[in-house]
Motif scaffolding. Structure first.
Motif, PDB file in Angstrom:
ATOM      1  N   ALA A 159       0.819  -1.211   0.000  1.00  0.00           N
ATOM      2  CA  ALA A 159       0.000   0.000   0.000  1.00  0.00           C
ATOM      3  C   ALA A 159       0.856   1.266   0.000  1.00  0.00           C
ATOM      4  CB  ALA A 159      -0.942  -0.009   1.197  1.00  0.00           C
ATOM      5  N   ASP A 160       1.843   1.317   0.877  1.00  0.00           N
ATOM      6  CA  ASP A 160       2.656   2.536   0.985  1.00  0.00           C
ATOM      7  C   ASP A 160       3.487   2.806  -0.265  1.00  0.00           C
ATOM      8  OD1 ASP A 160       1.560   2.827   3.470  1.00  0.00           O
ATOM      9  OD2 ASP A 160       3.351   2.233   4.594  1.00  0.00           O
ATOM     10  N   PRO A 161       4.200   1.817  -0.819  1.00  0.00           N
ATOM     11  CA  PRO A 161       4.948   2.090  -2.063  1.00  0.00           C
ATOM     12  C   PRO A 161       4.041   2.506  -3.222  1.00  0.00           C
ATOM     13  CG  PRO A 161       5.743   0.063  -1.043  1.00  0.00           C
ATOM     14  CD  PRO A 161       4.505   0.462  -0.301  1.00  0.00           C
ATOM     15  N   ILE A 162       2.882   1.868  -3.341  1.00  0.00           N
ATOM     16  CA  ILE A 162       1.954   2.232  -4.419  1.00  0.00           C
ATOM     17  C   ILE A 162       1.477   3.661  -4.242  1.00  0.00           C
ATOM     18  CG2 ILE A 162      -0.352   1.800  -5.366  1.00  0.00           C
ATOM     19  CD1 ILE A 162       0.100  -1.185  -4.805  1.00  0.00           C
ATOM     20  N   LEU A 163       1.121   4.028  -3.007  1.00  0.00           N
ATOM     21  CA  LEU A 163       0.611   5.378  -2.747  1.00  0.00           C
ATOM     22  C   LEU A 163       1.702   6.420  -2.955  1.00  0.00           C
ATOM     23  CD1 LEU A 163      -1.782   7.068  -1.896  1.00  0.00           C
ATOM     24  CD2 LEU A 163      -1.139   6.684   0.497  1.00  0.00           C
ATOM     25  N   THR A 164       2.917   6.114  -2.542  1.00  0.00           N
ATOM     26  CA  THR A 164       4.029   7.063  -2.729  1.00  0.00           C
ATOM     27  C   THR A 164       4.271   7.326  -4.209  1.00  0.00           C
ATOM     28  OG1 THR A 164       5.107   6.368  -0.667  1.00  0.00           O
ATOM     29  CG2 THR A 164       6.484   7.442  -2.317  1.00  0.00           C
ATOM     30  N   GLN A 165       4.292   6.274  -5.002  1.00  0.00           N
ATOM     31  CA  GLN A 165       4.487   6.437  -6.441  1.00  0.00           C
ATOM     32  C   GLN A 165       3.324   7.204  -7.059  1.00  0.00           C
ATOM     33  OE1 GLN A 165       4.145   3.069  -9.445  1.00  0.00           O
ATOM     34  NE2 GLN A 165       6.355   3.436  -9.543  1.00  0.00           N
ATOM     35  N   ALA A 166       2.101   6.898  -6.626  1.00  0.00           N
ATOM     36  CA  ALA A 166       0.925   7.555  -7.182  1.00  0.00           C
ATOM     37  C   ALA A 166       0.934   9.050  -6.888  1.00  0.00           C
ATOM     38  CB  ALA A 166      -0.343   6.918  -6.617  1.00  0.00           C
ATOM     39  N   ARG A 167       1.302   9.434  -5.680  1.00  0.00           N
ATOM     40  CA  ARG A 167       1.351  10.857  -5.331  1.00  0.00           C
ATOM     41  C   ARG A 167       2.383  11.594  -6.176  1.00  0.00           C
ATOM     42  NH1 ARG A 167       1.081  10.220   1.307  1.00  0.00           N
ATOM     43  NH2 ARG A 167      -1.209  10.169   1.486  1.00  0.00           N
ATOM     44  N   SER A 168       3.515  10.949  -6.422  1.00  0.00           N
ATOM     45  CA  SER A 168       4.556  11.570  -7.253  1.00  0.00           C
ATOM     46  C   SER A 168       4.068  11.751  -8.685  1.00  0.00           C
ATOM     47  CB  SER A 168       5.813  10.695  -7.218  1.00  0.00           C
ATOM     48  OG  SER A 168       6.804  11.198  -8.100  1.00  0.00           O
ATOM     49  N   VAL A 169       3.431  10.714  -9.236  1.00  0.00           N
ATOM     50  CA  VAL A 169       2.922  10.786 -10.612  1.00  0.00           C
ATOM     51  C   VAL A 169       1.828  11.842 -10.715  1.00  0.00           C
ATOM     52  CG1 VAL A 169       1.639   9.525 -12.379  1.00  0.00           C
ATOM     53  CG2 VAL A 169       3.529   8.416 -11.177  1.00  0.00           C
ATOM     54  N   LEU A 170       0.927  11.886  -9.741  1.00  0.00           N
ATOM     55  CA  LEU A 170      -0.163  12.856  -9.773  1.00  0.00           C
ATOM     56  C   LEU A 170       0.372  14.286  -9.728  1.00  0.00           C
ATOM     57  CD1 LEU A 170      -3.251  13.181  -9.789  1.00  0.00           C
ATOM     58  CD2 LEU A 170      -3.195  13.165  -7.292  1.00  0.00           C
ATOM     59  N   ALA A 171       1.378  14.525  -8.904  1.00  0.00           N
ATOM     60  CA  ALA A 171       1.972  15.865  -8.813  1.00  0.00           C
ATOM     61  C   ALA A 171       2.605  16.279 -10.138  1.00  0.00           C
ATOM     62  CB  ALA A 171       3.005  15.898  -7.696  1.00  0.00           C
ATOM     63  N   SER A 172       3.208  15.317 -10.833  1.00  0.00           N
ATOM     64  CA  SER A 172       3.859  15.625 -12.117  1.00  0.00           C
ATOM     65  C   SER A 172       2.861  15.827 -13.242  1.00  0.00           C
ATOM     66  CB  SER A 172       4.836  14.502 -12.486  1.00  0.00           C
ATOM     67  OG  SER A 172       4.141  13.296 -12.770  1.00  0.00           O
ATOM     68  N   HIS A 173       1.576  15.517 -12.987  1.00  0.00           N
ATOM     69  CA  HIS A 173       0.524  15.719 -13.981  1.00  0.00           C
ATOM     70  C   HIS A 173      -0.492  16.761 -13.507  1.00  0.00           C
ATOM     71  CE1 HIS A 173       2.207  11.988 -15.598  1.00  0.00           C
ATOM     72  NE2 HIS A 173       1.583  12.245 -16.721  1.00  0.00           N
ATOM     73  N   ASN A 174      -0.004  17.723 -12.762  1.00  0.00           N
ATOM     74  CA  ASN A 174      -0.818  18.863 -12.320  1.00  0.00           C
ATOM     75  C   ASN A 174      -2.052  18.449 -11.516  1.00  0.00           C
ATOM     76  OD1 ASN A 174       0.894  20.741 -13.708  1.00  0.00           O
ATOM     77  ND2 ASN A 174      -0.130  20.158 -15.626  1.00  0.00           N
ATOM     78  N   GLY A 175      -1.921  17.356 -10.770  1.00  0.00           N
ATOM     79  CA  GLY A 175      -3.010  16.943  -9.888  1.00  0.00           C
ATOM     80  C   GLY A 175      -4.215  16.353 -10.602  1.00  0.00           C
ATOM     81  N   ILE A 176      -4.038  15.913 -11.860  1.00  0.00           N
ATOM     82  CA  ILE A 176      -5.156  15.354 -12.634  1.00  0.00           C
ATOM     83  C   ILE A 176      -4.803  13.942 -13.092  1.00  0.00           C
ATOM     84  CG2 ILE A 176      -6.596  15.610 -14.694  1.00  0.00           C
ATOM     85  CD1 ILE A 176      -6.052  18.612 -14.571  1.00  0.00           C
ATOM     86  N   TRP A 177      -5.712  13.010 -12.846  1.00  0.00           N
ATOM     87  CA  TRP A 177      -5.487  11.645 -13.297  1.00  0.00           C
ATOM     88  C   TRP A 177      -5.876  11.521 -14.770  1.00  0.00           C
ATOM     89  CZ3 TRP A 177      -2.125   8.918 -11.179  1.00  0.00           C
ATOM     90  CH2 TRP A 177      -1.980   8.842  -9.794  1.00  0.00           C
ATOM     91  N   THR A 178      -4.935  11.839 -15.622  1.00  0.00           N
ATOM     92  CA  THR A 178      -5.127  11.674 -17.053  1.00  0.00           C
ATOM     93  C   THR A 178      -4.826  10.228 -17.444  1.00  0.00           C
ATOM     94  OG1 THR A 178      -2.832  12.244 -17.525  1.00  0.00           O
ATOM     95  CG2 THR A 178      -4.413  14.061 -17.441  1.00  0.00           C
ATOM     96  N   THR A 179      -5.124   9.883 -18.702  1.00  0.00           N
ATOM     97  CA  THR A 179      -4.796   8.556 -19.198  1.00  0.00           C
ATOM     98  C   THR A 179      -3.297   8.301 -19.106  1.00  0.00           C
ATOM     99  OG1 THR A 179      -6.660   8.637 -20.734  1.00  0.00           O
ATOM    100  CG2 THR A 179      -4.958   7.007 -21.182  1.00  0.00           C
ATOM    101  N   GLN A 180      -2.506   9.325 -19.417  1.00  0.00           N
ATOM    102  CA  GLN A 180      -1.058   9.185 -19.355  1.00  0.00           C
ATOM    103  C   GLN A 180      -0.592   8.971 -17.919  1.00  0.00           C
ATOM    104  OE1 GLN A 180      -2.678  11.618 -20.993  1.00  0.00           O
ATOM    105  NE2 GLN A 180      -2.289  10.894 -23.101  1.00  0.00           N
ATOM    106  N   ALA A 181      -1.210   9.668 -16.977  1.00  0.00           N
ATOM    107  CA  ALA A 181      -0.824   9.522 -15.573  1.00  0.00           C
ATOM    108  C   ALA A 181      -1.147   8.125 -15.060  1.00  0.00           C
ATOM    109  CB  ALA A 181      -1.527  10.580 -14.720  1.00  0.00           C
ATOM    110  N   LEU A 182      -2.331   7.622 -15.411  1.00  0.00           N
ATOM    111  CA  LEU A 182      -2.729   6.288 -14.964  1.00  0.00           C
ATOM    112  C   LEU A 182      -1.861   5.199 -15.593  1.00  0.00           C
ATOM    113  CD1 LEU A 182      -6.633   6.589 -15.032  1.00  0.00           C
ATOM    114  CD2 LEU A 182      -5.182   6.402 -13.003  1.00  0.00           C
TER     115      LEU A 182
END
Length: 375
Positions: A159-182
């Motif tokens: 859970a923690d590694p997945i969430l850490t990676q997800a927060r980093s990816v979301l921040a790099s995509h301006n806080g929006i879960w785009t297709t590219q971000a997912l």
């Protein structure tokens, strides 16, 4: 866990299929959830009843009443769209949903344009309910398995590694879960894929019947030299032994062990079927024989004949729903590790159905509070 997930997925699928109005209509959402789940449960009962009595017994089950209720609820909107079909590519009220597309599709089918209104209504509503069952049931089962696999391991493990990676990816995509971000979440992709590997929707998939009067002879593919050809006569029914392939030690190291990040370095997209991962389907096609998937054992060796690939058409949407649901779950809730609930082996296509009565320890996440310490 399962009923809560079923209800949430039912609302999400409702929003996609028929619009926001129905997501706030408990009569629709609760009936839809019960309809999707009831088909699976009641199918087990009907399989034990002699076929002669099925036409008499089936209409008495809850599924028939739920279908009638859903039909009555959606009927006014479907009738209005049939009377004034929307221009293809447009949506009444500006809300993108499947319903107007379904109306246009049915009206374009042979025999429907000049058919009585009742026939068109049945064509539209029947297809909507088919889609609802296929989307709600399969997504709920997949998602419940993923949650069971999450809470049966310490948060620090997955859970923690997945969430850490997800927060980093979301921040790099301006806080929006785009297709590219997912698509940039290899840890989450791998976790979902491993959960599907061990807990697929069906242990046997893609039932097909040989229609060629002469039958079909299968030749060993490359890598299986020495295996004998297999002849399938007319009328033979085939299925793909997905479970056997997913549990093959020649394909996976320690196949019985759950390794959530097993696929983290895998370059094959989670939605892409392959010869080693088949939870979304994968198979072969032989012209008029209509064999979509066929795996046969001969002399202890697996024969694979890759003549064409077929997979679930809704797999991309399903993965988006599962990913977003799990990301919200990890961001908003915390859990206490529990023993992995055992699946229900109910016999319907050999499904590994998640335990529908499992209770797990979950509560809203509060930063700075240690999981497992009562408030």
């Amino acid at each position: 866990m399962h009923p809560s997930t079923l209800s949430a997925i039912g609302r999400i699928i409702t929003r996609i299929l028929v619009g926001a109005k129905y997501t706030t209509l408990p009569a629709w959402t609760s009936t839809l959830a019960g309809f999707a789940n009831g088909i699976i449960i009641q199918s087990f009962l009907l399989r034990k009843i002699p076929r002669l009595f099925l036409p008499l017994i089936a209409p008495l089950l809850n599924t028939s009443r739920r279908v009638a209720k859903l039909r009555a609820l959606i009927l006014p909107d479907v009738r209005a769209l049939i009377e004034t079909p929307p221009t293809p590519g447009t949506y009444p009220g500006g809300e993108p949903t499947v319903l107007p597309m379904m109306v246009n599709y049915v009206l374009s089918r042979p025999g429907y344009a000049e058919a009585p209104e009742s026939t068109v209504l049945n064509g539209v509503i029947g297809r909507l309910l088919d889609l609802s069952f296929a989307a709600v049931d399969t997504t709920t089962i997949t998602l419940t398995h993923c949650i069971h696999d999450l809470v049966s391991h310490p948060p620090t493990m997955y859970a923690d590694p997945i969430l850490t990676q997800a927060r980093s990816v979301l921040a790099s995509h301006n806080g929006i879960w785009t297709t590219q971000a997912l698509s940039a979440l290899p840890l989450l992709d791998s976790f979902i894929k491993e959960s599907q590997r061990l807990h697929p929707i069906g242990q046997l998939l893609s039932q097909r019947k040989v229609l060629d009067p002469a039958g079909v002879t299968l030749q060993p593919t490359q890598g299986f030299e020495g295996a004998k050809p297999v002849h399938l006569p007319y009328g033979a029914v085939t299925q793909m032994p997905l479970h056997g392939i997913h549990m093959d030690a020649g394909v996976y190291e320690e196949p019985k062990q759950f390794k959530g990040f097993r696929f983290a370095e895998d370059k094959v997209p989670s939605s892409q079927p392959s010869d080693r991962f088949m939870s979304f389907g994968h198979g072969m096609c032989s012209r008029s024989v209509q064999l979509v998937s066929l795996y046969s054992f001969e002399g202890g060796q697996l024969l694979m004949i890759p003549l064409g690939k077929h997979a679930c058409p809704g797999r991309h949407l399903a993965l988006v729903v599962v990913k977003l649901f799990l990301l919200e779950f990890l961001e908003r809730f915390e859990f206490r590790e529990v023993e992995r609930p055992r699946d229900w082996q109910l016999g319907f296509m050999f499904n590994a159905v998640p335990d529908m009565k499992t209770n797990v320890w979950i509560r809203p996440r509060k930063e700075g509070r240690e999981v497992g310490v009562e408030a």
